[in-house]
Enzyme design. Sequence first.
Site, PDB file in Angstrom:
ATOM      1  N   GLY A 176       0.830  -1.203   0.000  1.00  0.00           N
ATOM      2  CA  GLY A 176       0.000   0.000   0.000  1.00  0.00           C
ATOM      3  C   GLY A 176       0.862   1.250   0.000  1.00  0.00           C
ATOM      4  N   GLY A 177       0.275   2.323   0.519  1.00  0.00           N
ATOM      5  CA  GLY A 177       0.995   3.597   0.551  1.00  0.00           C
ATOM      6  C   GLY A 177       2.271   3.526   1.363  1.00  0.00           C
ATOM      7  N   GLY A 411      24.809  14.888 -27.656  1.00  0.00           N
ATOM      8  CA  GLY A 411      24.161  15.318 -26.418  1.00  0.00           C
ATOM      9  C   GLY A 411      24.671  14.522 -25.229  1.00  0.00           C
ATOM     10  CB  ALA A 412      25.539  10.962 -24.833  1.00  0.00           C
TER      11      ALA A 412
HETATM   12  C1  HXC Z   1      -3.650  -4.850  11.549  1.00  0.00           C
HETATM   13  C2  HXC Z   1      -2.932  -6.777  10.595  1.00  0.00           C
HETATM   14  C3  HXC Z   1      -2.874  -6.161   9.336  1.00  0.00           C
HETATM   15  C4  HXC Z   1      -3.233  -4.791   9.248  1.00  0.00           C
HETATM   16  C5  HXC Z   1      -2.249  -8.181   9.100  1.00  0.00           C
HETATM   17  N1  HXC Z   1      -2.541  -8.030  10.401  1.00  0.00           N
HETATM   18  N2  HXC Z   1      -2.479  -7.068   8.431  1.00  0.00           N
HETATM   19  N3  HXC Z   1      -3.314  -6.122  11.682  1.00  0.00           N
HETATM   20  N4  HXC Z   1      -3.601  -4.177  10.384  1.00  0.00           N
HETATM   21  N5  HXC Z   1      -3.144  -4.136   8.106  1.00  0.00           N
HETATM   22  C6  HXC Z   1      -2.371  -9.005  11.430  1.00  0.00           C
HETATM   23  C7  HXC Z   1      -3.151 -10.296  11.220  1.00  0.00           C
HETATM   24  O1  HXC Z   1      -4.432 -10.168  11.734  1.00  0.00           O
HETATM   25  C8  HXC Z   1      -2.308 -11.282  11.979  1.00  0.00           C
HETATM   26  O2  HXC Z   1      -2.594 -11.130  13.346  1.00  0.00           O
HETATM   27  C9  HXC Z   1      -0.903 -10.792  11.808  1.00  0.00           C
HETATM   28  O3  HXC Z   1      -1.013  -9.418  11.416  1.00  0.00           O
HETATM   29  C10 HXC Z   1      -0.134 -11.497  10.722  1.00  0.00           C
HETATM   30  O4  HXC Z   1      -0.939 -11.497   9.553  1.00  0.00           O
HETATM   31  P1  HXC Z   1      -1.134 -12.822   8.686  1.00  0.00           P
HETATM   32  O5  HXC Z   1      -2.133 -12.500   7.665  1.00  0.00           O
HETATM   33  O6  HXC Z   1      -1.392 -13.972   9.595  1.00  0.00           O
HETATM   34  O7  HXC Z   1       0.300 -12.990   8.075  1.00  0.00           O
HETATM   35  P2  HXC Z   1       0.704 -13.528   6.643  1.00  0.00           P
HETATM   36  O8  HXC Z   1      -0.064 -14.738   6.310  1.00  0.00           O
HETATM   37  O9  HXC Z   1       2.196 -13.617   6.667  1.00  0.00           O
HETATM   38  O10 HXC Z   1       0.264 -12.388   5.609  1.00  0.00           O
HETATM   39  C11 HXC Z   1       0.887 -11.112   5.639  1.00  0.00           C
HETATM   40  C12 HXC Z   1       0.128 -10.141   4.754  1.00  0.00           C
HETATM   41  C13 HXC Z   1      -1.380 -10.126   5.134  1.00  0.00           C
HETATM   42  C14 HXC Z   1       0.266 -10.571   3.300  1.00  0.00           C
HETATM   43  C15 HXC Z   1       0.788  -8.773   4.913  1.00  0.00           C
HETATM   44  O11 HXC Z   1      -1.451  -9.992   6.541  1.00  0.00           O
HETATM   45  C16 HXC Z   1      -2.123  -9.003   4.528  1.00  0.00           C
HETATM   46  O12 HXC Z   1      -2.418  -9.025   3.338  1.00  0.00           O
HETATM   47  N6  HXC Z   1      -2.449  -8.004   5.360  1.00  0.00           N
HETATM   48  C17 HXC Z   1      -3.229  -6.862   4.876  1.00  0.00           C
HETATM   49  C18 HXC Z   1      -2.349  -5.934   4.097  1.00  0.00           C
HETATM   50  C19 HXC Z   1      -3.066  -4.646   3.796  1.00  0.00           C
HETATM   51  O13 HXC Z   1      -4.022  -4.667   3.014  1.00  0.00           O
HETATM   52  N7  HXC Z   1      -2.646  -3.603   4.496  1.00  0.00           N
HETATM   53  C20 HXC Z   1      -3.249  -2.309   4.313  1.00  0.00           C
HETATM   54  C21 HXC Z   1      -2.587  -1.734   3.084  1.00  0.00           C
HETATM   55  S1  HXC Z   1      -3.170  -0.162   2.755  1.00  0.00           S
HETATM   56  P3  HXC Z   1      -2.471 -12.361  14.370  1.00  0.00           P
HETATM   57  O14 HXC Z   1      -3.033 -11.823  15.632  1.00  0.00           O
HETATM   58  O15 HXC Z   1      -3.253 -13.492  13.775  1.00  0.00           O
HETATM   59  O16 HXC Z   1      -1.020 -12.644  14.471  1.00  0.00           O
HETATM   60  C22 HXC Z   1      -2.070   0.769   3.483  1.00  0.00           C
HETATM   61  C23 HXC Z   1      -2.377   2.201   3.335  1.00  0.00           C
HETATM   62  C24 HXC Z   1      -1.221   2.973   3.786  1.00  0.00           C
HETATM   63  O17 HXC Z   1      -1.158   0.350   4.039  1.00  0.00           O
HETATM   64  C25 HXC Z   1      -1.470   4.342   3.348  1.00  0.00           C
HETATM   65  C26 HXC Z   1      -0.345   5.214   3.689  1.00  0.00           C
HETATM   66  C27 HXC Z   1      -0.580   6.506   3.020  1.00  0.00           C
END
Ligand code: HXC
Length: 521
Positions: A176-177, A411-412
């Site tokens: 993401g961001g 130019g290079a």
């Molecule tokens: C809170 C989160 C989380 C999140 C995962 N967890 N993503 N908690 N916020 N964004 C937690 C899970 O519930 C889990 O908790 C632990 O982290 C590990 O996650 P798993 O899914 O079990 O791990 P894994 O299988 O290794 O997968 C990792 C992953 C997946 C691929 C990153 O977790 C995932 O896709 N997460 C969502 C990613 C996402 O969409 N993020 C937001 C992006 S948008 P437990 O308690 O079970 O250990 C963004 C905007 C930013 O970031 C903007 C900035 C400007």
Amino acid sequence: MADNTRAWMEELLAEMEERRKHIEAGGGPERIKKQHEAGKMTARERIQYLLDEGTFVELQPFAEPTETELMHGIQAPADGVITGYGKIGGRTVFVFSQDFTVLGGSLGKTHGRKIAHAMDMAVKVGAPVIGLNDSAGARIQEGVDSLSGYGEVFYRNAIYSGVVPQISAILGPCAGGAVYSPAITDFVLMSKGNSYMFITGPEVIKSVTREEVTFEQLGGSEVHTAKSGVAHLECEGDQGVLDTIKQLLVYLPQNAREKPPIIENGDPKNRKTPELLDQVHPDPRRPYNMHQVIETIVDEGKFLELHTNFAKNIIVGFAHLGGQSIGIVANNPRYMAGALDINASDKAARFIRTCDSFNIPILTLVDVTGFLPGVAQEHQGIIRHGAKMLYAYAEATVPKITLITRKSYGGAYLAMNSRDMGADVVLAWPTSAVAVMGAEGAANIIYRKEIQSSPDPAATRQAKINEYKKAFDNPYVAAGRGYIDDVIDPAETRRLLIQHLEMLSTKQEERPYKKHGNIPL
Ligand code: HXC
């Protein structure tokens, strides 16, 4: 001290230790096991490995997550990020390390604030910031507060750019961001097979464009070091990344007010380099190994190349010359005859600005036929991108030395830091040629009519090529006009470069007042 007072004190200490132990346990043994099984160190292990032994001092370990409805009752030791400072090679650095075992290393408001505080401190004391990224992105339970946490970090990445070196290690997900914090920093290093960066993940892509792609194919280290150019280096695992960060720091100063450290080594400053006579073929159509040329010239043959697999037609990286840290920009005649294209221009311009930000002199090695011709290049904006190189070289006030090894055309010639673009010293080997273009192309254009009307066009064409070569395809016309300071024996290259570099070590160059320049982006 009365016994009961001492007992009370010990109780307080025990409570503090208990709390600290709980925090240091991160997400607990199960999640740590999972982290290890994935071939990754924990956040704390990474810090221990990176820093000189016993130097880490943690900041804000007791920080609590921001309370929101969805975060109620959820524990997040250290709020999922360990921050602090320590030393690498005896020099202070600030570090933050995201703890994937705590809510997937997701970034909430406190997490972002902790990173921001470490960055503020780093700038106050003038020390590099190293970010160890391993995070699932914005902490979903914190909603807009987590976005605000990112904002605090991005803002500092930008305003501290060029103030202290900022290095990003990507050691797990970076989605993401969240990718924009590393993207603003000076160096991005990824661990092979265990890290990825993307704006939208495979699921979203599938639903929007129907494309099916894995995490690795979408944003793995190979993609970002070879195709997108987002990352500078791909290393083997956590250790590979952390070892490379240590190497990288050797070439960098602590901040923009300092110069990089001088690294004394056993390589004599007056060492002759006769090997170069065999390494570079005088025939301009014969490619040669520019990496070998670089390694022959620099101290102990050590060259830390960046963006090795991205835009291979240009080479950039750090080395030492007489103990002085230098940035090298070199055409690579083995790829696309070293021609400059869009990616090469972006790669070089960014590197030149990195060197200039941190007082690292630039050595430019030139063997270039020109900018790459082609409709695709023109339509994608080679003009705008190539302009970045011209801009970056002209803007840079660090010592700038140019060595023309063979061709330097059109130019290079200007874009590769010619005299008029601000080179302090321009040297050339006798194998070099400075001209508007190669003799073949030039003869075809300026003698077209003569060639066409000749009874023997092929012979006339060859005669005209020879005529042009004699007139321009050598270094002496440019040297005669003062565009080249000296034509040198390749065997004297190292000695002379070091002498010029030492002479330039006190260089000062003031520029007219401006708020900031407006580089074409
Ligand atoms: C809170 C989160 C989380 C999140 C995962 N967890 N993503 N908690 N916020 N964004 C937690 C899970 O519930 C889990 O908790 C632990 O982290 C590990 O996650 P798993 O899914 O079990 O791990 P894994 O299988 O290794 O997968 C990792 C992953 C997946 C691929 C990153 O977790 C995932 O896709 N997460 C969502 C990613 C996402 O969409 N993020 C937001 C992006 S948008 P437990 O308690 O079970 O250990 C963004 C905007 C930013 O970031 C903007 C900035 C400007």
